[in-house]
Enzyme design. Structure first.
Site, PDB file in Angstrom:
ATOM      1  N   HIS A  59     -55.608 -24.797  14.371  1.00  0.00           N
ATOM      2  CA  HIS A  59     -55.912 -24.660  15.800  1.00  0.00           C
ATOM      3  C   HIS A  59     -57.251 -23.972  15.980  1.00  0.00           C
ATOM      4  O   HIS A  59     -57.880 -23.560  15.011  1.00  0.00           O
ATOM      5  CB  HIS A  59     -54.783 -23.961  16.567  1.00  0.00           C
ATOM      6  CG  HIS A  59     -54.545 -22.527  16.205  1.00  0.00           C
ATOM      7  ND1 HIS A  59     -54.109 -22.131  14.974  1.00  0.00           N
ATOM      8  CD2 HIS A  59     -54.684 -21.382  16.932  1.00  0.00           C
ATOM      9  CE1 HIS A  59     -53.973 -20.804  14.958  1.00  0.00           C
ATOM     10  NE2 HIS A  59     -54.329 -20.323  16.133  1.00  0.00           N
ATOM     11  N   HIS A  61     -58.459 -21.143  17.413  1.00  0.00           N
ATOM     12  CA  HIS A  61     -58.781 -19.714  17.526  1.00  0.00           C
ATOM     13  C   HIS A  61     -59.773 -19.286  16.442  1.00  0.00           C
ATOM     14  O   HIS A  61     -59.726 -19.778  15.315  1.00  0.00           O
ATOM     15  CB  HIS A  61     -57.501 -18.878  17.460  1.00  0.00           C
ATOM     16  CG  HIS A  61     -56.674 -18.981  18.713  1.00  0.00           C
ATOM     17  ND1 HIS A  61     -55.317 -18.764  18.744  1.00  0.00           N
ATOM     18  CD2 HIS A  61     -57.043 -19.299  19.991  1.00  0.00           C
ATOM     19  CE1 HIS A  61     -54.874 -18.936  19.986  1.00  0.00           C
ATOM     20  NE2 HIS A  61     -55.894 -19.264  20.754  1.00  0.00           N
ATOM     21  N   ASP A  63     -60.092 -16.795  14.552  1.00  0.00           N
ATOM     22  CA  ASP A  63     -59.605 -16.283  13.270  1.00  0.00           C
ATOM     23  C   ASP A  63     -59.036 -17.401  12.387  1.00  0.00           C
ATOM     24  O   ASP A  63     -58.446 -17.128  11.337  1.00  0.00           O
ATOM     25  CB  ASP A  63     -58.568 -15.167  13.481  1.00  0.00           C
ATOM     26  CG  ASP A  63     -57.329 -15.632  14.236  1.00  0.00           C
ATOM     27  OD1 ASP A  63     -57.460 -16.397  15.211  1.00  0.00           O
ATOM     28  OD2 ASP A  63     -56.211 -15.230  13.845  1.00  0.00           O
ATOM     29  N   HIS A  64     -59.245 -18.654  12.800  1.00  0.00           N
ATOM     30  CA  HIS A  64     -58.825 -19.802  11.984  1.00  0.00           C
ATOM     31  C   HIS A  64     -59.984 -20.757  11.696  1.00  0.00           C
ATOM     32  O   HIS A  64     -59.882 -21.583  10.793  1.00  0.00           O
ATOM     33  CB  HIS A  64     -57.677 -20.553  12.665  1.00  0.00           C
ATOM     34  CG  HIS A  64     -56.468 -19.667  12.846  1.00  0.00           C
ATOM     35  ND1 HIS A  64     -55.362 -19.732  12.048  1.00  0.00           N
ATOM     36  CD2 HIS A  64     -56.246 -18.646  13.720  1.00  0.00           C
ATOM     37  CE1 HIS A  64     -54.488 -18.783  12.420  1.00  0.00           C
ATOM     38  NE2 HIS A  64     -55.012 -18.122  13.435  1.00  0.00           N
ATOM     39  N   HIS A 118     -48.253 -22.391  20.767  1.00  0.00           N
ATOM     40  CA  HIS A 118     -49.245 -21.305  20.659  1.00  0.00           C
ATOM     41  C   HIS A 118     -50.544 -21.748  21.346  1.00  0.00           C
ATOM     42  O   HIS A 118     -51.115 -21.024  22.151  1.00  0.00           O
ATOM     43  CB  HIS A 118     -49.462 -20.988  19.188  1.00  0.00           C
ATOM     44  CG  HIS A 118     -50.481 -19.927  18.901  1.00  0.00           C
ATOM     45  ND1 HIS A 118     -50.298 -18.605  19.240  1.00  0.00           N
ATOM     46  CD2 HIS A 118     -51.687 -19.994  18.302  1.00  0.00           C
ATOM     47  CE1 HIS A 118     -51.363 -17.908  18.855  1.00  0.00           C
ATOM     48  NE2 HIS A 118     -52.219 -18.722  18.298  1.00  0.00           N
ATOM     49  N   ASP A 137     -50.359 -20.576  13.382  1.00  0.00           N
ATOM     50  CA  ASP A 137     -49.721 -19.550  14.210  1.00  0.00           C
ATOM     51  C   ASP A 137     -48.541 -20.119  14.994  1.00  0.00           C
ATOM     52  O   ASP A 137     -48.244 -19.667  16.099  1.00  0.00           O
ATOM     53  CB  ASP A 137     -50.731 -18.944  15.195  1.00  0.00           C
ATOM     54  CG  ASP A 137     -51.805 -18.113  14.511  1.00  0.00           C
ATOM     55  OD1 ASP A 137     -51.749 -17.962  13.278  1.00  0.00           O
ATOM     56  OD2 ASP A 137     -52.708 -17.624  15.225  1.00  0.00           O
ATOM     57  N   HIS A 175     -50.642 -15.404   9.323  1.00  0.00           N
ATOM     58  CA  HIS A 175     -50.739 -13.948   9.536  1.00  0.00           C
ATOM     59  C   HIS A 175     -49.622 -13.219   8.794  1.00  0.00           C
ATOM     60  O   HIS A 175     -48.504 -13.752   8.663  1.00  0.00           O
ATOM     61  CB  HIS A 175     -50.638 -13.595  11.024  1.00  0.00           C
ATOM     62  CG  HIS A 175     -51.833 -13.993  11.833  1.00  0.00           C
ATOM     63  ND1 HIS A 175     -52.915 -13.156  12.037  1.00  0.00           N
ATOM     64  CD2 HIS A 175     -52.117 -15.140  12.488  1.00  0.00           C
ATOM     65  CE1 HIS A 175     -53.808 -13.783  12.792  1.00  0.00           C
ATOM     66  NE2 HIS A 175     -53.351 -14.990  13.080  1.00  0.00           N
TER      67      HIS A 175
HETATM   68 FE    FE Z   1     -54.295 -16.405  14.400  1.00  0.00          FE
HETATM   69 ZN    ZN Z   2     -53.959 -18.284  16.920  1.00  0.00          ZN
END
Ligand code: FE
Ligand code: ZN
Length: 247
Positions: A59, A61, A63-64, A118, A137, A175
Site C-alpha cells: 500500500h 503509506h 513507511d512502505h 487499512h 498493514d 509491523h
Molecule cells: Fe505501516
Molecule cells: Zn500503513
C-alpha cells in the site's frame, strides 16, 4: 535468467520504530517487500551479494514505499509492483496489479489479493508454492490494521480471505505490533488458553530481542480476535476497543 535451483528464502530487516522490510531471495537474486528506507536494504543485499530484481508494495503509506527511489538508483532495472488502483499514490510502478493477477517472481508464482480496509487499495501477495503471505498493514500478528480509508465490512472480508489460506502459510506482516495486540487480546478474553499461551511466547521473544514475525495463518485463526470475529459488527467493536486501548 538461468536456473534457480536453490530454495526461496525470506528474511526481515527491522527499520524505523517497528517496521519490517522483507527480503525474498533465491540464488543471487532478491526481491523486497515494503521498503520503508533504502540504505539498510542496500546494505543488507550488498552484504549477501544479492542483486535486487523486484520491489513489491502492499500500500501507499510512506513507511512502505519510502525506500523505493533510493533502491532504484542502486538497481535501476528492478521491477516495481503495486496496486494498479493506486498508481497516483505509488509512483514508479512498472507493473500495476489487482485481485486475481499472477506474476512470476524468482522462479515462483505470486498471487495478488485485494485486501481493502487499512487503505482503499491495499493488496497482499501470496506465494502458494513456498507458502508465504505478505500482507502489509491488513493482518497483523494478533491484530489488524487501523481503518484509515476502508470500512469494517471491507476489513472483515479481507481478513476472512487471508484466513482461508492454508494453515501453514507463513505470515509476514509489516509491523512489530504483536506484544500490544496480544496484551489487548488477553484482556478481552482472559480465559482463552490459546491467547494466554501466545502472549507468554511473545513476551519471551521480545524479552530476548527477537522478532515475532513470521506468524502463520493457523496461529492467527486460533489467537487473533479480529480473524476470529464472527461478523462485521464484532470486528468493528473490537477495532474500536483496540483503537482506544492503552497498555
Ligand atoms: Fe505501516
Ligand atoms: Zn500503513
Amino acid at each position: 535468467m538461468g536456473e534457480l535451483p536453490e530454495a526461496l528464502q525470506v528474511s526481515l530487516i527491522p527499520v524505523l520504530n517497528d517496521n519490517y522490510v522483507f527480503v525474498i531471495e533465491r540464488g543471487q537474486q532478491a526481491a523486497v517487500v515494503d521498503p520503508a528506507l533504502a540504505e539498510p536494504v542496500i546494505a543488507a543485499l550488498e552484504a549477501k551479494g544479492l542483486e535486487l530484481t523486484a520491489i513489491l508494495h502492499t500500500h501507499h503509506h510512506s513507511d512502505h514505499i519510502g525506500g523505493t527511489p533510493g533502491l532504484l538508483q542502486r538497481w535501476p532495472q528492478a521491477r516495481v509492483i503495486a496496486s494498479a488502483a493506486d498508481r497516483l499514490r505509488i509512483p514508479l510502478q512498472t507493473e500495476g496489479v489487482q485481485q486475481g493477477d499472477h506474476f512470476p517472481l524468482l522462479g515462483e508464482e505470486v498471487q495478488v489479493l485485494d485486501v481493502p480496509g487499512h487503505t482503499r487499495a491495499h493488496i497482499a501477495f501470496v506465494l502458494p508454492v513456498s507458502g508465504h503471505l505478505f500482507c502489509g498493514d491488513t493482518l497483523f500478528a494478533g491484530g489488524c490494521g487501523r481503518l484509515f480509508e476502508g470500512t469494517a465490512e471491507q476489513m472483515y472480508g479481507s481478513l476472512q480471505a487471508l484466513a482461508a489460506l492454508p494453515a501453514e502459510t507463513q505470515v509476514w506482516c509489516a509491523h512489530e505490533y504483536t506484544q500490544a495486540n496480544l496484551r489487548w487480546a488477553a484482556q478481552q478474553q482472559p480465559e482463552d488458553p490459546a491467547i494466554a499461551a501466545r502472549l507468554a511466547d511473545v513476551l519471551e521473544r521480545r524479552h530476548q530481542g527477537l522478532p515475532t514475525i513470521p506468524s502463520s495463518i493457523g496461529l492467527e485463526r486460533a489467537t487473533n480476535l479480529f480473524v476470529r470475529a464472527c461478523s462485521t459488527s464484532e470486528l468493528a467493536d473490537r477495532r474500536l476497543s483496540k483503537d482506544h486501548w492503552k497498555a
